[in-house]
Enzyme design. Sequence first.
Site, PDB file in Angstrom:
ATOM      1  N   LYS A  12       0.860  -1.184   0.000  1.00 19.39           N
ATOM      2  CA  LYS A  12       0.000   0.000   0.000  1.00 19.39           C
ATOM      3  C   LYS A  12       0.891   1.227   0.000  1.00 19.39           C
ATOM      4  O   LYS A  12       1.764   1.373   0.860  1.00 19.39           O
ATOM      5  CB  LYS A  12      -0.881  -0.001   1.259  1.00 19.39           C
ATOM      6  CG  LYS A  12      -2.006   1.012   1.213  1.00 19.39           C
ATOM      7  CD  LYS A  12      -3.040   0.675   0.136  1.00 19.39           C
ATOM      8  CE  LYS A  12      -4.421   0.491   0.672  1.00 19.39           C
ATOM      9  NZ  LYS A  12      -5.318  -0.136  -0.309  1.00 19.39           N
ATOM     10  N   THR A  57      -3.538  -5.201   0.823  1.00 22.77           N
ATOM     11  CA  THR A  57      -2.940  -3.880   1.028  1.00 22.77           C
ATOM     12  C   THR A  57      -3.819  -3.054   1.957  1.00 22.77           C
ATOM     13  O   THR A  57      -3.314  -2.191   2.669  1.00 22.77           O
ATOM     14  CB  THR A  57      -2.736  -3.162  -0.319  1.00 22.77           C
ATOM     15  OG1 THR A  57      -3.993  -2.845  -0.901  1.00 22.77           O
ATOM     16  CG2 THR A  57      -1.927  -4.013  -1.277  1.00 22.77           C
ATOM     17  N   ASN A 242      20.746  19.809 -11.172  1.00 25.04           N
ATOM     18  CA  ASN A 242      21.441  21.103 -11.240  1.00 25.04           C
ATOM     19  C   ASN A 242      20.406  22.130 -11.670  1.00 25.04           C
ATOM     20  O   ASN A 242      20.084  22.250 -12.854  1.00 25.04           O
ATOM     21  CB  ASN A 242      22.592  21.001 -12.236  1.00 25.04           C
ATOM     22  CG  ASN A 242      23.552  22.160 -12.117  1.00 25.04           C
ATOM     23  OD1 ASN A 242      23.183  23.204 -11.597  1.00 25.04           O
ATOM     24  ND2 ASN A 242      24.769  21.975 -12.599  1.00 25.04           N
ATOM     25  N   HIS A 244      19.408  25.118 -12.895  1.00 23.37           N
ATOM     26  CA  HIS A 244      20.146  26.180 -13.566  1.00 23.37           C
ATOM     27  C   HIS A 244      19.549  27.557 -13.288  1.00 23.37           C
ATOM     28  O   HIS A 244      18.333  27.751 -13.381  1.00 23.37           O
ATOM     29  CB  HIS A 244      20.155  25.934 -15.079  1.00 23.37           C
ATOM     30  CG  HIS A 244      20.707  24.601 -15.456  1.00 23.37           C
ATOM     31  ND1 HIS A 244      21.956  24.170 -15.077  1.00 23.37           N
ATOM     32  CD2 HIS A 244      20.178  23.574 -16.175  1.00 23.37           C
ATOM     33  CE1 HIS A 244      22.171  22.944 -15.561  1.00 23.37           C
ATOM     34  NE2 HIS A 244      21.098  22.558 -16.225  1.00 23.37           N
TER      35      HIS A 244
END
Lengths: 298, 298, 298, 298
Positions: A12, A57, A242, A244
Amino acid sequence: MTHHLGANQYGKAETRVVRIVRDSPVHEIRDLNVSTTLRGDFAAAHVAGDQAAVLPTDTQKNTAFAYAKLHGVDSPEDYALALARRLLDACPAARQAQVRVEQYAWDRIGDHSFVRRGGGVRTAVVTVGPDEAHVLSGVEDLVLLNTTDSEFKGFLRDEFTTLAEADDRILATALVARWRHTTTDAGRETDWNASYDAALATLLSTFAGTYSRALQETLHAMGGALLDAQDGLAEVRFSAPNKHHFLVDFSPFRVDGLTNEGEVFVAADRPYGLIEAQVVRDDAPPAGDAWLGVPGFC
Amino acid sequence: MTHHLGANQYGKAETRVVRIVRDSPVHEIRDLNVSTTLRGDFAAAHVAGDQAAVLPTDTQKNTAFAYAKLHGVDSPEDYALALARRLLDACPAARQAQVRVEQYAWDRIGDHSFVRRGGGVRTAVVTVGPDEAHVLSGVEDLVLLNTTDSEFKGFLRDEFTTLAEADDRILATALVARWRHTTTDAGRETDWNASYDAALATLLSTFAGTYSRALQETLHAMGGALLDAQDGLAEVRFSAPNKHHFLVDFSPFRVDGLTNEGEVFVAADRPYGLIEAQVVRDDAPPAGDAWLGVPGFC
Amino acid sequence: MTHHLGANQYGKAETRVVRIVRDSPVHEIRDLNVSTTLRGDFAAAHVAGDQAAVLPTDTQKNTAFAYAKLHGVDSPEDYALALARRLLDACPAARQAQVRVEQYAWDRIGDHSFVRRGGGVRTAVVTVGPDEAHVLSGVEDLVLLNTTDSEFKGFLRDEFTTLAEADDRILATALVARWRHTTTDAGRETDWNASYDAALATLLSTFAGTYSRALQETLHAMGGALLDAQDGLAEVRFSAPNKHHFLVDFSPFRVDGLTNEGEVFVAADRPYGLIEAQVVRDDAPPAGDAWLGVPGFC
Amino acid sequence: MTHHLGANQYGKAETRVVRIVRDSPVHEIRDLNVSTTLRGDFAAAHVAGDQAAVLPTDTQKNTAFAYAKLHGVDSPEDYALALARRLLDACPAARQAQVRVEQYAWDRIGDHSFVRRGGGVRTAVVTVGPDEAHVLSGVEDLVLLNTTDSEFKGFLRDEFTTLAEADDRILATALVARWRHTTTDAGRETDWNASYDAALATLLSTFAGTYSRALQETLHAMGGALLDAQDGLAEVRFSAPNKHHFLVDFSPFRVDGLTNEGEVFVAADRPYGLIEAQVVRDDAPPAGDAWLGVPGFC
């Protein structure tokens, strides 16, 4: 030509467990997003539609809620270990349980009042089998930025390379980091919260204090510092976009004296560089299945 | 006690490449989200901040654009193979290049006009080394729903189990599926587009035509059908959230004759079951690094 | 039967302006998401495709970047006023410029290093015409939670009502609030940052300190407190999702002594209550177009 | 100096109602996201915490589910009208009920099997008072793209203008459009589904068939065509992000013969132009509160 069931798992995902501790007038809150996964011999469910070995679940979700009370949530690691062990016990066909937790931080604004902090999300991933337990602590979406002391130059060039060398640029990332503990609570009492707080402090101070010739170098320094600071950690893994920030070119604007001396940037969305790396203690014990099924590089 | 750099990779993620083919008045569009990754000996960048071996992610992005013209985008697989090979050639320190592509579908509404289709996103992941090339095709966010012919019963119970057995429920998922080709374009000409179209048709028809005693069984049937239908596939992997649709209980409403005979459901967001499984051809060749770095279970 | 152009506006949305102040070794950062809108006589562009009166949205974006340097970003309100006035001047066909700013907070972790705080986002909306200027300050996505001192009972019932009365529940919201200033910088120097900080403190302390018989009552108290605390505010508007936290029912679990005394909740995603209200000072000056085009209730 | 409650409204947002019609072996599905809002005299709840006049949002949610059965969902407009009228009746303090519906489209893949279509989402907003009813139909996130027949030139320039004139560019948007019906079901039977299908066809064909000198001109043409095609519509409102596709500059690449003749573009995320406009029939009846509380420009 026939085929067969390969690796499989189920559970779950994203059960939103909120635990209030109200033993005193000053309440506490633990705000969790819990995902549970079981691995083992569930072939009958896949091949024959037979659920006899399958702990639903829905039951896993119920257990996540019940254990927030029965065991409590001192730390996400501690709670996840208890929950994983319970699920493993409750489901004989399972050979391994993995529990992943995200914990959202709240700041206190009153005895029973809170404002959600935002910023980085604390994470824990525990993987428990009959004879092993692995704990990964971590942080997600920790957005860091240095306004200077970052360069990028001397790189390989080919006919498609147009990037200018940068002596002084913004370095920013939305870090995902996870670190593996060599100890679980089996051996000794680990203070997971103290370890996490210290780890976060190490990551922040190292990011702030490292001159960067590439995001790779910064990550490596952060990982090394973390291992140096805490003996109980075997390895660190990073996934670091990264983010930018491009210097805006003011030269076409027809305004006298208007220059951009590293002062105005556009924060770009996509694309982004993506740097992923591990730093590993030389004598780290084997990771076993600690990282199995963890989405992404780390 | 010292530490060292572990596994690492880097690249440019989510470059949004749109390729228009305008050789005739009836234009074509290829709308891609491209992520490139290089793996190899980049330790100097991590440890010493030395970029001499690093082909910048900005260059990788430029190459992704250039190759949309130089090579073209007949299929995402074909384009990704060409781009990965180029990046591997351009960066001597790299021992492996992985290119991941998402392709968004558009429907034609005029000679040079399109409306974005939505629905499932076609994916391709190629991993290329000096002596190997792997191709995974797939689809993401393919939202499927059966209104009947789905049950869930006979499952394991414990003290936290409250779920009622269901004889007739909605079965819905937002499927992620990937399948590995045994052939790349090295050996023979593969018609990637024909293969994808056929695979999608197989997945849809099997989902629609399978009586389900659990999502696990449905996935297994879909994977088996796909391998049965295409000899060139070695394995299939699924990650399938069980998008719960709960029958709304009308019994507390004080309205004469108001019943809910499987007609009105609430579509829940979280939590959700998450079923993940592989179906593998018995004589499948080794996967090598085909799945390395692919986020999630598949 | 003919038709005509009705109301219209255009601009550049979500320009991500990052301004670094680096006049000393201790850098400052202002991280903004800026949207600009012009209203006026642009019928020729709509009806005849004539752009002679249209200042391109690309130019608006450029101006947003340039003004981050030329004017600076002392506060989002101050910056937005300057930018709106500039755009109005630069575009003779415009009779009104509206600038909307979101400002993301960062915490300092070094002289030139920051970690993004998360939590509520500060907002400003300014609307400027030749003879008027309106300023709305605000906050978005401010997630607040009380663990007690919240009830909901005595409500209207009909045949579809199943909700139980609650004496003690969690009250949580992700607040959007905006408040209108009666003064702009035309009359006197307003310290926008001090006003914002005080407003946020008032909202938090009132939320924490108010016993709630409904989210409506809490909002009304927060709005009243804000007007009481700052003479320069004319009105406050709230949009407040009731982020439901449902007590998990432990009674079906077969565990001795397991009770849930307001301790374990599930945080629900959808649906959510949505409460929206204004609190207005009795002698508030007219709002003019201050709220025109602001998305949502507030 | 005192203050008072201003405008206010409340309701339940984003109830995810899924209605299955299973009267025959060929099932139908209606997949809705329903938001309800009540306006009226609810001051006691705000000022005094008195809920006696307040029909709980939980009840509104229940009613939304019940009416999916009791009334059915022939069209979102029809369902929303019935639901709004019921809520108005059930809550004496309310003077107006507004119901907003998003309907997700599914394609059939079997008698009881569907795949979600994606693409544009159909919307309806109805506002009902004791003596009036307004219906807005619409579509959200309809992503349209023309690969040519779009220019942008002759625009106003200032010292910050750097944009080059474009003779041939991609024009793309993710359209939000809403149109107001002059008739509701009070007067005569409106075939909401036929009207919607025709409206969508008109929008698509006009987008595809119009040479564009600006997105403004395209929208105006689309609105006009819609009013021309359907007598029962009073006005159309558009909110249209200009989803920029920038031509990638290949000139710095050192590859012989590599040119970009309108073939390779980068799809940008932010910022984006945002064009918003109305087209109104000359003799349109007053809109009343038809647009009140509709988020955004339209």
